[in-house]
Design an enzyme around this catalytic site. Structure first.
Site, PDB file in Angstrom:
ATOM      1  CG  ASP A 203      -1.836   1.179   1.273  1.00 28.09           C
ATOM      2  OD1 ASP A 203      -2.890   1.119   0.625  1.00 28.09           O
ATOM      3  OD2 ASP A 203      -1.508   2.171   1.963  1.00 28.09           O
ATOM      4  CG  ASN A 211      -4.907  11.367  -4.926  1.00 29.78           C
ATOM      5  OD1 ASN A 211      -4.350  11.416  -6.021  1.00 29.78           O
ATOM      6  ND2 ASN A 211      -5.376  10.258  -4.402  1.00 29.78           N
ATOM      7  CG  ASP A 220      -5.143   8.915 -11.763  1.00 33.47           C
ATOM      8  OD1 ASP A 220      -5.401   8.368 -10.670  1.00 33.47           O
ATOM      9  OD2 ASP A 220      -6.010   9.446 -12.481  1.00 33.47           O
ATOM     10  CD  GLU A 246      -4.576   4.371  -1.236  1.00 35.14           C
ATOM     11  OE1 GLU A 246      -4.738   4.708  -0.056  1.00 35.14           O
ATOM     12  OE2 GLU A 246      -5.433   4.543  -2.110  1.00 35.14           O
TER      13      GLU A 246
END
Length: 333
Positions: A203, A211, A220, A246
């Site tokens: 992760d 973000n 992304d 993620e």
């Protein structure tokens, strides 16, 4: 024991082999009754061989080799039947050709059926009227062309649908559906061949901050870059899946806990040292080896617990689940 659903290829081969055996069986019995021993022996061989293919695929689920064996068998029996009984048996060419195009790639099917068509021409060119033989050859070529175009378009469409159904559109890794199928398949395979296999769940640390601070487009891009680094490090026999936003899963076949831990450490270092974004990108990882008797979700759950323990240790860590309940932290930052 968990059971993997049969693939389309299995159903096609099972259906064709069984229908082929049932279609030829009455002819074998009739010829035995009439004392036509040679052609009856050939028909009986074809029936038995097709039933062997059916049983083998039904029990083992292995399709690739049996598809090629069955396709070759169809063309061999066809040529031998025409050799023994002459042009009156040419009608068998069409179902035999279609069966081959159902089972093999278009290129292989064209090669095999084309070879059989050439063999039939050489057998009959002195026995059959020129116009009749030309009509058969042209109709055979037309059948090959139509079947080849259909097979090619069907295969291309199948690949496109498979990609849409099983691949994550952003990263190109397998999606959650593909992961679920792989877990089921891996557990089923372990029941038959108990080789070690391990799972790495990773992760991205503090990904929400990327973000929030840089935008989802940058987030992304980071996910795509991380996937590229993972794919560069893992083997061709390993499998990468996007489990969640993620979170990613790597399933390593024929790999014990130690080897999986070393691979996870290499992934951790690669990503931490890569110049992916303005801020350092790190990952936390959990590793678990499959234990006999557990389900795929229990296996994944143990890796998930180890991964969260790695995060609780300060992130940019990995943690190995050595047993059902105990975990062992392997590395620090």
């Amino acid at each position: 024991m968990p059971k993997v659903p049969r693939t389309t290829e299995e159903w096609i081969l099972l259906s064709i082999s069984l229908l082929g055996a049932l279609a030829i069986l009455p002819f074998a019995l009739l010829r035995l009754f009439n004392g036509d021993w040679l052609i009856a022996a050939l028909d009986s061989f074809a029936v038995v061989a097709m039933l062997v293919v059916f049983v083998h695929v039904y029990v083992s689920g292995r399709v690739w080799l049996m598809s090629h064996v069955f396709a070759f068998l169809c063309q061999l029996v066809l040529v031998m039947t025409v050799m023994l009984r002459g042009a009156e048996q040419l009608f068998w060419f069409y179902p035999a050709a279609l069966a081959v195009f159902f089972l093999l790639t278009p290129q292989l099917a064209v090669g095999l059926v084309g070879t059989a068509l050439l063999a039939l021409f050489l057998l009959l060119w002195q026995q059959v009227a020129v116009l009749h033989l030309a009509a058969f050859i042209l109709s055979g070529l037309a059948t090959m062309g139509f079947a080849g175009i259909f097979a090619w378009r069907t295969k291309a469409q199948q690949q496109k649908l498979l990609s849409l159904a099983t691949l994550d559109p952003l990263t190109g890794a397998g999606n959650r559906r593909a992961l679920e199928e792989k877990l089921l398949e891996a557990v089923y395979h372990f029941q038959r061949v108990p080789l070690p296999m391990s799972l790495i769940l990773l992760d991205l640390d503090n990904f929400k901050q990327f973000n929030d601070n840089y935008g989802h487009e940058e987030g992304d891009r980071i996910l795509v870059m991380v996937c590229k680094l993972i794919e560069k490090r893992i083997r061709r026999s390993d499998h990468l899946y996007r489990f969640g936003g993620e979170e990613f899963v790597v399933i390593t076949d024929n790999t014990g806990l130690r080897e999986a831990g070393l691979l996870a450490e290499e992934l951790r270092k690669d990503i931490a040292q890569a110049n992916i974004s303005e801020r350092q990108v790190t990952i936390s990882l959990g590793i678990a080896q499959y234990h006999p008797g557990e389900t795929g979700y229990q296996w994944l759950g143990r890796a998930d617990q180890a991964m969260y323990r790695a995060k609780d240790s300060g992130r940019n860590h990995l943690c190995i689940c050595a047993g059902q309940d105990d975990q062992l932290a392997l590395t620090d930052r």
